[in-house]
Design a protein around this motif. Structure first.
Motif, PDB file in Angstrom:
ATOM      1  N   GLN A  26      58.744-123.243 -74.520  1.00 55.00           N
ATOM      2  CA  GLN A  26      57.477-123.688 -75.079  1.00 55.00           C
ATOM      3  C   GLN A  26      56.193-122.239 -74.819  1.00 55.00           C
ATOM      4  O   GLN A  26      56.549-121.245 -73.975  1.00 55.00           O
ATOM      5  CB  GLN A  26      56.884-124.325 -73.646  1.00 55.00           C
ATOM      6  N   VAL A  52      50.558-125.314 -70.695  1.00 51.72           N
ATOM      7  CA  VAL A  52      51.316-125.012 -71.430  1.00 51.72           C
ATOM      8  C   VAL A  52      50.519-125.712 -72.754  1.00 51.72           C
ATOM      9  O   VAL A  52      50.398-126.664 -73.124  1.00 51.72           O
ATOM     10  CB  VAL A  52      52.512-126.396 -71.685  1.00 51.72           C
ATOM     11  N   LYS A 103      52.599-128.655 -79.362  1.00 49.07           N
ATOM     12  CA  LYS A 103      54.110-128.310 -80.308  1.00 49.07           C
ATOM     13  C   LYS A 103      53.443-127.873 -81.035  1.00 49.07           C
ATOM     14  O   LYS A 103      53.579-127.148 -81.025  1.00 49.07           O
ATOM     15  CB  LYS A 103      55.300-129.741 -80.029  1.00 49.07           C
TER      16      LYS A 103
END
Length: 234
Positions: A130, A156, A159
């Motif tokens: 990630q 994080v 995506k």
């Protein structure tokens, strides 16, 4: 010309006529004779340069310094300076190098300054594949002084944003495209959007700046750094 705050091999306390508010004193015997602390007293004014004109970075530095040293007058200015790394640094090494390069370039171009600060934002792939975001802060106590550094916390990225960065887009641009915003890197940043405003980009950087200031808050433990804590003996 080096900053007037830095005098080598000071054997006794003295006052520099160019900066009468600063008193120079030696470090303790356990430290090298060549190193000494500079004790700032109330009413002192320091010149601090930030290696960026990004308002979020300049605001972060100003907030951290003023909170750490409320009795000092600090003149803080942001200046565009080369980092020597890609616009989107990858990994800790490249990101830290970018911050260090900015500080070194500031020192070379502005030797009269007392405090030089740079913040470099970077990304890296974590162990779970990630993409996480973070930043490195580097502070130098004048052109001839010691360096301190600190890394921010990390988080994080979604995506979809990570995919855009992986394909070559800078994080700020990826943020703008995915969240349909404009110039987010100059404002709340990705962290501001993802925390729903609980932490904006300036606040995110500010904690790391505070940690990088630790040696300047405790100069007797860190040779070569400015001692910005008020000198209670004056």
């Amino acid at each position: 010309m080096p900053s007037p705050l830095f005098k080598k091999r000071a054997k006794r306390a003295k006052v520099d006529s160019r900066h009468p508010s600063f008193t120079y004193t030696s470090h303790s015997k356990r430290q090298k004779a060549e190193t000494r602390a500079v004790h700032a007293v109330e009413g002192s004014t320091l010149k601090c340069l930030v290696g960026s004109k990004n308002p979020a970075k300049v605001k972060a530095v100003a907030a951290a310094i003023k909170e750490a040293f409320p009795k000092l007058s600090i003149d803080i200015e942001g200046i565009s300076i080369l980092s020597g790394v890609p616009d989107q640094p990858f990994g800790d090494r490249e990101t830290l190098l970018g911050a260090r390069n900015r500080v070194c370039n500031l020192a070379a171009q502005h030797p009269e300054c007392d405090l030089l600060v740079a913040i470099e934002g970077g990304v890296r792939w974590d162990d779970d594949a990630q993409l996480e975001c973070f930043a490195w802060v580097v502070i130098k106590s004048g052109p001839e002084g010691a360096e301190s550094k600190a890394r921010s916390a990390s988080f994080v990225l979604p995506k979809e944003v990570a995919d855009l960065v992986r394909d070559g887009m800078e994080l700020g641009d990826a943020d703008d495209e995915f969240f349909k915003r404009v110039n987010s890197g100059q404002g709340s940043g990705t962290v501001g959007r993802l925390t729903h405003g609980l932490i904006d980009r300036s606040q995110y950087y500010s904690h790391a700046v505070t940690l990088a200031l630790v040696p300047l808050m405790n100069a007797r433990f860190y040779p070569g750094h400015l001692d910005l804590m008020p000198d209670k003996s004056t």
